[in-house]
Design a protein around this motif. Structure first.
Motif, PDB file in Angstrom:
ATOM      1  N   ILE A 183      10.353   6.328  -1.699  1.00 41.84           N
ATOM      2  CA  ILE A 183      11.028   6.192  -2.983  1.00 41.84           C
ATOM      3  C   ILE A 183      10.780   4.784  -3.507  1.00 41.84           C
ATOM      4  CG2 ILE A 183      13.231   6.361  -4.196  1.00 41.84           C
ATOM      5  CD1 ILE A 183      12.161   8.978  -2.957  1.00 41.84           C
ATOM      6  N   TRP A 184      10.180   4.748  -4.654  1.00 40.78           N
ATOM      7  CA  TRP A 184       9.811   3.455  -5.237  1.00 40.78           C
ATOM      8  C   TRP A 184      10.966   2.894  -6.072  1.00 40.78           C
ATOM      9  CZ3 TRP A 184       6.290  -0.153  -4.715  1.00 40.78           C
ATOM     10  CH2 TRP A 184       6.139  -1.110  -5.739  1.00 40.78           C
ATOM     11  N   PRO A 185      11.280   1.586  -5.949  1.00 40.18           N
ATOM     12  CA  PRO A 185      10.656   0.595  -5.056  1.00 40.18           C
ATOM     13  C   PRO A 185      11.466   0.318  -3.808  1.00 40.18           C
ATOM     14  CG  PRO A 185      11.839  -0.533  -6.772  1.00 40.18           C
ATOM     15  CD  PRO A 185      12.127   0.936  -6.973  1.00 40.18           C
ATOM     16  N   LYS A 186      12.290   1.245  -3.374  1.00 40.07           N
ATOM     17  CA  LYS A 186      13.187   1.017  -2.246  1.00 40.07           C
ATOM     18  C   LYS A 186      12.437   0.897  -0.926  1.00 40.07           C
ATOM     19  CE  LYS A 186      15.464   4.463  -0.588  1.00 40.07           C
ATOM     20  NZ  LYS A 186      16.409   5.578  -0.392  1.00 40.07           N
ATOM     21  N   ASP A 187      11.519   1.807  -0.666  1.00 45.07           N
ATOM     22  CA  ASP A 187      10.869   1.866   0.642  1.00 45.07           C
ATOM     23  C   ASP A 187       9.698   0.898   0.720  1.00 45.07           C
ATOM     24  OD1 ASP A 187      12.650   3.840   1.376  1.00 45.07           O
ATOM     25  OD2 ASP A 187      11.353   5.458   0.637  1.00 45.07           O
ATOM     26  N   PRO A 188       9.442   0.337   1.891  1.00 54.28           N
ATOM     27  CA  PRO A 188       8.336  -0.626   2.052  1.00 54.28           C
ATOM     28  C   PRO A 188       7.016   0.066   2.389  1.00 54.28           C
ATOM     29  CG  PRO A 188       9.588  -0.511   4.065  1.00 54.28           C
ATOM     30  CD  PRO A 188      10.266   0.439   3.109  1.00 54.28           C
ATOM     31  N   PHE A 189       5.929  -0.706   2.267  1.00 61.06           N
ATOM     32  CA  PHE A 189       4.631  -0.244   2.740  1.00 61.06           C
ATOM     33  C   PHE A 189       4.649  -0.208   4.272  1.00 61.06           C
ATOM     34  CE2 PHE A 189       3.236  -1.351  -1.480  1.00 61.06           C
ATOM     35  CZ  PHE A 189       2.191  -0.470  -1.718  1.00 61.06           C
ATOM     36  N   VAL A 190       3.883   0.689   4.827  1.00 59.58           N
ATOM     37  CA  VAL A 190       3.807   0.851   6.285  1.00 59.58           C
ATOM     38  C   VAL A 190       2.403   0.460   6.735  1.00 59.58           C
ATOM     39  CG1 VAL A 190       3.970   2.480   8.204  1.00 59.58           C
ATOM     40  CG2 VAL A 190       5.505   2.704   6.243  1.00 59.58           C
ATOM     41  N   PRO A 191       2.273  -0.444   7.654  1.00 59.77           N
ATOM     42  CA  PRO A 191       0.930  -0.833   8.115  1.00 59.77           C
ATOM     43  C   PRO A 191       0.203   0.340   8.772  1.00 59.77           C
ATOM     44  CG  PRO A 191       2.594  -2.403   8.847  1.00 59.77           C
ATOM     45  CD  PRO A 191       3.333  -1.210   8.311  1.00 59.77           C
ATOM     46  N   ALA A 192      -1.051   0.488   8.406  1.00 57.90           N
ATOM     47  CA  ALA A 192      -1.906   1.513   9.040  1.00 57.90           C
ATOM     48  C   ALA A 192      -2.692   0.824  10.139  1.00 57.90           C
ATOM     49  CB  ALA A 192      -2.818   2.147   8.014  1.00 57.90           C
ATOM     50  N   THR A 193      -2.001   0.509  11.226  1.00 54.29           N
ATOM     51  CA  THR A 193      -2.554  -0.342  12.275  1.00 54.29           C
ATOM     52  C   THR A 193      -3.777   0.291  12.937  1.00 54.29           C
ATOM     53  OG1 THR A 193      -0.290  -1.074  12.710  1.00 54.29           O
ATOM     54  CG2 THR A 193      -1.959  -1.646  14.339  1.00 54.29           C
ATOM     55  N   LYS A 194      -3.678   1.560  13.264  1.00 48.66           N
ATOM     56  CA  LYS A 194      -4.792   2.228  13.952  1.00 48.66           C
ATOM     57  C   LYS A 194      -6.024   2.320  13.052  1.00 48.66           C
ATOM     58  CE  LYS A 194      -1.982   5.015  17.112  1.00 48.66           C
ATOM     59  NZ  LYS A 194      -1.656   6.383  17.600  1.00 48.66           N
ATOM     60  N   LEU A 195      -5.821   2.574  11.780  1.00 46.56           N
ATOM     61  CA  LEU A 195      -6.957   2.648  10.871  1.00 46.56           C
ATOM     62  C   LEU A 195      -7.584   1.277  10.701  1.00 46.56           C
ATOM     63  CD1 LEU A 195      -8.659   4.347   8.918  1.00 46.56           C
ATOM     64  CD2 LEU A 195      -7.023   3.803   7.114  1.00 46.56           C
ATOM     65  N   THR A 196      -6.747   0.242  10.595  1.00 45.38           N
ATOM     66  CA  THR A 196      -7.277  -1.121  10.471  1.00 45.38           C
ATOM     67  C   THR A 196      -8.118  -1.473  11.685  1.00 45.38           C
ATOM     68  OG1 THR A 196      -5.317  -1.758   9.183  1.00 45.38           O
ATOM     69  CG2 THR A 196      -6.655  -3.524  10.109  1.00 45.38           C
ATOM     70  N   SER A 197      -7.633  -1.098  12.867  1.00 45.30           N
ATOM     71  CA  SER A 197      -8.383  -1.389  14.093  1.00 45.30           C
ATOM     72  C   SER A 197      -9.699  -0.627  14.133  1.00 45.30           C
ATOM     73  CB  SER A 197      -7.537  -1.040  15.329  1.00 45.30           C
ATOM     74  OG  SER A 197      -6.337  -1.769  15.334  1.00 45.30           O
ATOM     75  N   ALA A 198      -9.646   0.627  13.706  1.00 49.34           N
ATOM     76  CA  ALA A 198     -10.863   1.440  13.737  1.00 49.34           C
ATOM     77  C   ALA A 198     -11.913   0.921  12.772  1.00 49.34           C
ATOM     78  CB  ALA A 198     -10.520   2.887  13.415  1.00 49.34           C
ATOM     79  N   LEU A 199     -11.471   0.351  11.658  1.00 49.40           N
ATOM     80  CA  LEU A 199     -12.413  -0.143  10.649  1.00 49.40           C
ATOM     81  C   LEU A 199     -12.683  -1.636  10.786  1.00 49.40           C
ATOM     82  CD1 LEU A 199     -11.132   1.745   7.467  1.00 49.40           C
ATOM     83  CD2 LEU A 199     -13.090   2.310   8.885  1.00 49.40           C
ATOM     84  N   ALA A 200     -12.103  -2.253  11.805  1.00 51.53           N
ATOM     85  CA  ALA A 200     -12.213  -3.707  11.927  1.00 51.53           C
ATOM     86  C   ALA A 200     -13.665  -4.170  11.950  1.00 51.53           C
ATOM     87  CB  ALA A 200     -11.470  -4.175  13.185  1.00 51.53           C
TER      88      ALA A 200
END
Length: 1651
Positions: free
Chosen positions: A83-100
């Motif tokens: 729900i915008w703008p209440k909820d925060p962004f969620v890090p996509a940690t696994k995707l970031t690692s895979a594309l590192a």
């Protein structure tokens, strides 16, 4: 000197001018902080959104002049679904690692003067990651002009070359340069965009002028620090907003919002080093499409082993879609398609080899392969068909689907071309048609998606077309023209024009259908080249020598090119002077229909047609339905940019009942585009004739020889082309013809032979054996119904996609078992089944599951963040039944058995979600409903078991912030405006059928965003659900529902509830009490009468009889008084003439068959007779056994009776039928009683009563025949005493509707107070073809005189004519229909009225035959000749038909008939031809011949007149004095050679059969010849001698004229000094230079010395 100093100063200043273009100095590494957001949703806060965020440090350093390295440091990816703008962004940690590895790989780019040029990167960097780099580099793209501060240009960028505005300002105090750059993404010279599935749609420019469905813009702001060699970018921000709505963005739209922020941090000394890999050129700044083209936006799949995953999904689909469709089957089918798109071709082949022997798996694979959508699908189907791995049916199905699903590219077109010319395809007509038409479709799709479309694609078809013309292959020409029509390539115009009359020499030898197909093939070309097609079509239309149908088809093509005002006016002017009424009627009706057009793309045409219709004469409006018409209907709603249009063309050429062709087309408008969804065309040329006429006679038949000999005597006689019996049909989807079929006489004969041959019995036996042994099969049909996608890049570098998907799976499970006792013999006949006991068991389970998705957002193979509107529909309607048909005992029983485990028979769920997920962590995918979920706890549940009485309450309390500001970097912890969302709507409605133990419930839930903005898009967004459930009702257990029918003697045995009359009759004492009570409650009530003013319609009761008897008599007396009072009042209010029209005096034919005296013959005695019969036995159950008993009951577990009983009784002695409908429940006395009595052959009476013991309500119906003003008539009368309130309400609504419809249909309407509680319909036969109709209701009288019928009634002369057909009902009906639509030609004295109702005086030559009417086709089915006898001055008629000559002639004031020279006495008539269907009978003072199957409906002859009628299917095929019978009164006077003359005398003389010698026994001494004009004329400035081009009747040489007349004929002139003294035979084909009178001879006398 001053000038020199000024010049030096300016030059010095220019040398130190600051360069505003960004610069990255050598030896330095510039460090920036980069953040980018991409978010999709509605602009309002408090609702769900989905998005992606990229955060990183960016290092830029120079490695060479104009070459730089770019590296990301610490890149992070984030997802958003909340729900915008209440909820925060969620890090996509696994995707970031895979594309590192890819994200941390530096890339190289060329950059000079603020312009990014080439990009270099290692091959290991995927296109998706490289596009993210492009998003960063796009912010560095600055085309700064040194001499201008405000300017615009088409600037290259990541999204393409788009219109860009620059505004440059300088802050000298802060030493900063401020640059603002804006891009209009709707005005791009070259837009990077990819459309899939939109090849069949056409852009509606006029629709987009009134609203947009997609709009985008981007704004860039730069803060730069000036330097001597270039500016340093300190801060750059980019904001991009894209709005979309399928209904017009002005009425609310969803949006994709992007923001980029690039902030300068510092300068480092350490350069960015490239990795140890080869850096290859990877394009420019422009976005490049990657794997997102193969990735469906519906779900994200991690594909590790495509082959294994395909097998897994196939196992699921095969296992769970057998008995019924699994609810998730469509989604699984889409997953299968996704995997097949990714798999290699070799893998698909290996999978096929492994599973092709398993029918279920094979079926799913063949349905999924076409949806791959690439040339791989076509290659697979081609190779498997050539290898004989596919059956004809499988190949046909797969090819049809592939042609429309596969994206058209060069490889796909080559594959289809190879298929088209493959010998195996060519050998099968069905596959050849599919592939050939498909080739044209593929070319059309390629041309729609590519700006350059080579003509080489259609050149092979052009060559085949030339070859087919040379060899005269009509069927090949037809299919090749349809291929070119599908392709719609402009280069095909010239080859097609060669087949059109007036443009190519080959056209003259081609059949009409080929020419029409050639014109229709221009329609798709007109979409690209409308002007060129207009020129061709106008010439075709204006050529009046062409066939009318061809000209009308040209008019259709013309109007589809969106004619300008000038051409519409040209057409209107041509129609004003048009001789052909079919063409005039068609164009006029088309123009008039177009004036009501509301669609924007035809607005200009509608305006032009509105002017043209006013120019045209209104007389075209009066043309009947026999003339060609065009119909057009549309509805377009501008605010929503939605609409639909339908057009129909009814093309005729001879005013026949059955048209020559009918075409219907439907078009839809949506989101600024339109598509011709469906078009169906049917041609029926010659079908009516083929069905009704006699077989064609052989060419050497004696009749044909005689007629041809006669026709040779006519001057330059030419036959009409015979209509080949042909029916053809074609079907188009989205403007592309997908199938067509032609049915000719040969095909019809084959079907008849197959149906009547011995093979039918064999097939029937096989089918019966299969049923007896049991039939069980399961079938599932998956289909990707729609896949429409639009993909384009955003400023961030990620692709945005708008897509629409629909997938469905339908399945059916059928089990059937039959048992026949005793077993049927081997060679059984159908009659054997009437002596058997048949037991049937059947179970049927049809089910459908359909998923529809609408997606807007980011879609890549790595990450998805999108808004998705998902609709799921699932239905299953199981049925299980058993039936037993005991034909011997007359017992028929059907049992519906309960189906276990199925309660929800239908469900529909629509929900809009915000979805974020990445391929590395699919389990963490987040799905958020568009409307906040916490509101669900506040729902108020309302359950209804009756009708809905409330409406959805949706309102927005408080103010609503409509902020669409850019996403802030730091999300706020508190929302300033808390949205107040109304409660969801939820209702449940249930209805129970307790008798059969069934309960059905419908549950509706709905919550949408319409409380924010009342518009269609917001109303759709949210969650909507409908569920339909069927379950057992509360109460006793029902084992099954049974319907049992028993006919015959055993019907009484099945009676369960016996209705005993003794229990229901009231005693006399009870009646007296009731009578006294009524007198007290209703003062003034007299015994035996009823107050006419009372609204309660109370009954009068006497002690002598029951209430029903008294009621009928009292109603009769009150009706008389009411009628007299209403008549007198209406007489005072209206004229006497009108009163006589609708007050038809009806005289009854009825004499009651049970009457004992003549006094009982009046109306009251009829009712009394009915009452007497009814009162004698109120229930026939006490007197006779039932004839039929029907039981509809629920079989309970406790064996108690529950259901309904219908018993029908027949009392033959009184001709009475009674039907009793009753509830089987012991204490339920509600029932329906229907009684009918045939009082005589002229009168039927019936009474229907219902309610408790059939005493609450009742009606009486009387049907009788009689006379109305000496005309045969029929009257139907409905009377009632009391009706339920609901029935009265519905009756009132129906009455008002009928009144409105009647007024619109031209029915006369009068408000008159008629008899209360009575409706009377009187129909009088005014003639054999017309009726007078009067309908009287209590408050209105409606009447219509002369209502035409499409058939002759079997009365009068028609009844006598029908006697010849004895008991052949089909022939009788055929005769009555053909007679009704026959064209009639008559002559009274010397005035002849043609078939087309044109009158002229026929000055007949003596003793010479004239052709009255004949079949002018080569078949020569009949010929009617007229002759004036020289001695007696009387007419004679000769009819040549079949193998007989019939002469009708006067003799001694009587009309006589000869057949083949033998006179037939009048006493021997009627004469019936032994072979043909020909009859000759006496009628009145004359004799009539009838032969409708030969085309001649009737030839009638008496002493004063004669009459010739031809059947409907002969219209347009006749010729002679009576004309063509084609309705073309403006082209009536056609001579035997087809020339149109304007003089009646010249016309009638042209049809005289001349004599060759004066010694001819016929005593006809005249011939037809061209005559020379006696005076010389000045033509074109020179003296000329003129000869008639129309033959003139003259005496033979040696004969003198006794009577003459003048005829105005056309003359052709040649120079006076020409050596030609007598014109050649070709004079009759010369043009007409002038018209003058010439002397024509009518009677001649020859000398003895004549030649």
């Amino acid at each position: 000197m001053k000038v020199l100093l000024l010049a030096l100063t300016v030059a010095l200043a220019a040398g130190y001018q600051v360069n505003f273009a960004p610069e990255f100095a050598t030896g330095k590494t510039y460090v920036y902080k980069y953040e980018a957001f991409l978010m999709g949703g509605l602009p309002e806060e408090g609702l769900a959104r989905a998005g992606v965020k990229v955060s990183s440090k960016v290092l830029i350093s120079a490695v060479a002049p104009d070459t730089f390295m770019l590296k990301l440091v610490g890149p992070e990816l984030f997802e958003y679904s909340g729900i915008w703008p209440k909820d925060p962004f969620v890090p996509a940690t696994k995707l970031t690692s895979a594309l590192a590895a890819q994200l941390l790989t530096p890339i190289k780019f060329e950059y000079a003067n603020g312009v990014v040029r080439k990009l270099f990167a290692p091959a290991g960097v995927s296109a998706t990651v490289l596009n993210v780099y492009r998003g960063i580099l796009n912010m560095l793209q600055l085309n700064i002009k040194k001499t201008q501060n405000v300017y615009e240009l088409q600037e290259p960028g990541a999204q393409g070359v788009c219109k860009t505005h620059y505004v440059i300002s300088e802050d000298t105090k802060a030493d900063r340069i401020l640059v603002t750059k804006t891009k209009d993404l709707n005005h791009c010279q070259e837009r990077i965009i990819k459309d899939i599935g939109l090849a069949y749609t056409e852009r509606c420019v006029e629709c987009e002028a009134k609203g947009k469905t997609l709009k985008g813009a981007a704004a860039y702001n730069y803060v730069m620090k000036p330097a001597a060699t270039g500016a340093l970018i300190l801060e750059a921000t980019a904001t991009e907003l894209i709005q979309f709505s399928p209904f017009n963005i002005m009425n609310g739209a969803a949006q994709m919002e992007a923001k980029q922020i690039l902030t300068f941090l510092e300068i480092e000394k350490t350069p960015v080093e490239p990795i140890r890999a080869e850096y290859i050129i990877r394009g420019s700044l422009q976005y490049e499409f990657a794997t997102e083209l193969l990735q469906t936006p519906i779900q994200l799949m991690r594909i590790s082993n495509a082959e294994a995953q395909i097998v897994e999904i196939l196992n699921h689909l095969v296992t769970f879609n057998v008995a019924k469709v699994h609810e998730d089957a469509p989604l699984k089918f889409i997953e299968l398609i996704q995997l097949l798109r990714v798999a290699r071709f070799e893998s698909i082949e290996a999978l096929w080899s492994q599973l092709k022997a398993r029918p279920d798996y094979r079926h799913w694979i063949l349905n999924a392969v076409p949806a791959i959508g690439t040339h791989v699908a076509l290659r697979f189907i081609k190779e498997k068909f050539i290898a004989d791995d596919l059956t004809i049916a499988e190949a046909a199905q797969a090819l049809i689907a592939s042609v429309h699903m596969v994206t058209a590219d060069l490889e796909a077109i080559k594959l289809v071309e190879g298929l088209a010319f493959n010998h195996k395809i060519q050998e099968n007509p069905v596959l050849r048609e599919i592939v050939m038409l498909g080739y044209g479709t593929m070319v059309a799709k390629y041309c729609a998606e590519n700006p350059v479309c080579p003509a080489e694609f259609v050149r092979p078809i052009h060559e085949l077309l030339v070859e087919a013309v040379a060899k005269g292959k009509t069927e090949d020409l037809v299919i090749l023209l349809k291929v070119l029509g599908n392709a719609g390539h402009p280069s095909s115009l010239k080859p097609i024009m060669k087949l059109l009359p007036g443009f190519g020499s080959a056209a003259a030898a081609l059949p009409m259908r080929v020419q029409i197909d050639a014109v229709l093939a221009l329609r798709n070309i007109a979409k690209e080249e409308p002007r060129m097609i207009q020129e061709v079509a106008v010439q075709l239309f204006m050529d009046k020598a062409l066939h009318a149908e061809l000209r009308m088809v040209a008019a259709i093509v013309l109007f589809e090119t969106k004619l300008p005002m000038g051409l519409v006016t040209t057409l209107a002017d041509a129609v004003m002077n048009e001789a052909n009424l079919q063409v005039a009627s068609f164009v006029y009706s088309y123009m008039k229909a177009m004036t009501k057009n509301t669609a924007p793309d035809f607005a200009a045409v509608a305006t032009a047609c509105n002017v043209a219709v006013k120019i045209l004469s209104p007389k075209f409006e009066r043309l009947s339905y026999h003339f060609s018409k065009a119909l057009y209907l549309d509805a377009y709603h501008n605010p929503w940019m939605m609409g639909a249009a339908a057009s129909a063309f009814y093309i005729n050429d001879a005013a026949t009942v059955l048209p020559r062709a009918v075409v219907a087309k439907a078009r839809t408008y949506l989101a600024g585009a339109y598509a011709d969804v469906l078009e169906v065309g049917v041609r029926t040329e010659g079908i009516q004739e083929a069905l009704l006429k006699i077989p064609k006679a052989p060419e050497d038949a004696d009749r044909i020889t005689k007629m041809k000999h006669i026709m040779k005597a006519l001057s330059e006689w030419r036959t009409h082309p015979s209509s080949l019996p042909l029916a053809s049909v074609y079907v188009k989807f989205f403007g592309q013809e997908i199938a067509f079929a032609s049915i000719d006489k040969a095909i019809v004969d084959q079907v008849i032979e197959l149906a009547t041959g011995p093979g039918v019995h064999t097939y029937g036996r096989k089918a019966l054996d299969a049923l007896l042994s049991g039939v069980s099969f399961h079938y599932a049909k998956p289909m990707l119904v729609a896949e429409v996608r639009r993909i384009f890049p955003t400023a961030v570098g990620l692709p945005m996609e708008l897509s629409f998907y629909t997938a469905a799976v339908a399945a059916a499970s059928v089990e059937f078992q039959a048992t026949v006792t005793p077993p049927l013999p081997e060679n059984f006949h159908a009659a054997h089944l009437l002596k058997t006991d048949i037991e049937l068991k059947a179970a049927l389970t049809p089910s459908v599951s359909m998923y529809t998705y609408a997606v807007m957002g980011v879609n890549t193979a790595l990450i998805q963040a999108a808004l998705m509107s998902r609709a799921r529909v699932h239905t299953i309607v199981p049925a299980k039944m058993e039936a037993r048909l005991d034909m011997i005992k007359g017992n028929f029983k059907i049992q519906a058995l309960p189906v276990q485990g199925v309660d929800k028979i239908a469900s529909a769920l629509v929900e809009t979600l915000a979805i974020a997920r990445n391929v590395e962590d699919l389990a963490a995918a987040k799905i958020t409903p568009m409307i906040p979920a916490e509101v669900a706890t506040q729902l108020s549940r309302e359950i209804f078991t009756s009708k809905i009485t409330s409406k959805i309450a949706s309102s927005l309390a408080g103010s609503m912030s409509r902020s669409s500001e850019i996403i802030p970097v730091d999300l706020p912890t508190k929302i300033t405006h808390k949205m107040k969302i109304p409660k969801a709507f939820e209702k449940k409605m249930c209805a129970a059928l307790e008798t059969f133990g069934i309960k059905a419930c419908t549950e509706i839930e709905s919550q949408n965003a319409a409380f924010i903005r009342d518009c269609p898009l917001y109303a759709m967004i949210g969650k909507h659900a409908v569920f339909v459930e069927v379950a057992p009702a509360a109460g006793p257990v029902i084992e099954k529902i049974e319907i049992e029918i028993q006919v015959g003697d055993k019907a009484a045995e099945k009676i369960i509830k016996v209705i005993n009359i003794s229990d229901e009759e009231e005693t006399t004492e009870e009646k007296n009490v009731l009578l006294k009570l009524r007198k007290i409650l209703v003062p003034g009530l007299k015994n035996g009468t009823r107050s006419s003013s009372s609204s309660s319609s109370s009954r009068s009761v006497s002690s002598r009889s029951s209430s029903s008897s008294s009621k009928l008599r009292s109603r009769s007396s009150s009706s008389v008084s009411s009628k007299s009072s209403s008549s007198s009042s209406s007489r005072r209010k209206s004229k006497m003439a009108d009163q006589e029209i609708y007050d038809m005096k009806f005289t009854k034919n009825h004499i009651h068959q049970h009457a004992v005296s003549t006094a009982r013959a009046n109306s009251r005695s009829s009712a009394s007779s009915f009452e007497a019969i009814y009162n004698k036995a109120k229930y026939l159950a006490n007197a006779v056994t039932p004839a039929v008993t029907i039981l509809i009951r629920a079989v309970r577990a406790d064996h108690k009776v529950q259901g309904y009983q219908i018993a029908a009784y027949l009392d033959k002695a009184t001709s009475r039928v009674q039907i009793i409908f009753a509830n089987l429940a012991e204490n339920d006395h509600w029932r329906i009683c229907a009684d009918g009595v045939m009082l005589s052959y002229h009168k039927l009476m019936a009474k229907i009563a219902w309610g408790i013991e059939c005493k609450q309500y009742e009606t009486e119906i009387t049907a009788e025949t009689g006379l109305a003003s000496q005309d045969p008539a029929f009257r139907l009368k409905l009377t009632w005493d009391k009706l339920p309130h609901s029935m009265k309400r519905y009756a009132k609504e129906i009455s008002e509707y009928i009144s409105r419809v009647a007024a619109a249909a031209g029915v006369s309407l009068a408000k008159v107070k008629n008899i209360r509680n009575q409706i009377k319909l009187t129909v009088a036969v005014a003639s054999e073809r017309t009726l007078n109709v009067v309908l009287k209701t209590p408050k209105r009288t409606m009447y219509k005189l002369g209502v035409g019928l499409p058939i002759y009634l079997p009365i009068g002369e028609t009844a006598a004519e029908l006697e010849a057909y004895q008991d052949n009902l089909a022939d009788k009906i055929s005769y009555a229909i053909t007679k009704a639509h026959a064209a009639e030609c008559t002559m009274v004295r010397d005035v002849l009225t043609t078939f087309n109702n044109r009158r002229y005086k026929n000055e007949m030559p003596h003793s010479c035959y004239q052709i009255l009417a004949q079949d002018c086709t080569p078949e020569l089915k009949f010929m009617v000749l007229l002759k004036r006898d020289f001695t007696q001055e009387q007419n004679l008629i000769n009819v040549k038909i079949a193998d007989i000559d019939v002469d009708l002639y006067p003799k001694d004031n009587d009309v006589m008939v000869k057949v083949n020279g033998l006179e037939i006495p009048i006493s021997n008539l009627p004469y019936q031809h032994p072979t043909g269907k020909i009859q000759i009978r006496q009628r009145g003072e004359g004799i009539a011949l009838h032969a409708p199957s030969h085309g001649l409906q009737e030839v009638y002859f008496d002493l004063n007149t004669w009459k010739v009628k031809v059947v409907d299917w002969m219209k347009g095929q006749t010729c002679g004095l009576c004309g063509k019978a084609d309705g073309e009164v403006r082209q009536e006077y056609r001579t035997p050679n087809g020339r149109l003359t304007k003089n009646a005398v010249s016309y009638s003389h042209s049809w005289v059969l001349p004599s060759k010698s004066c010694r001819d026994s016929s005593e006809c001494y005249m011939k037809l010849e061209s005559v020379k004009l006696e005076k010389q004329m000045i033509v074109q400035g020179e003296e000329s001698k003129c000869y008639s081009v129309e033959p003139v009747l003259r005496c033979l040489p040696g004969c003198l004229p006794l009577r003459t007349t003048t005829a105005t004929v056309g003359f052709h002139c040649i120079p006076a000094d020409s050596s030609l003294s007598r014109p050649a035979a070709l004079i009759y084909e010369k043009s007409v230079d002038l018209r003058e009178t010439a002397e024509a001879h009518l009677a001649c006398r020859c000398t003895a010395q004549c030649a």
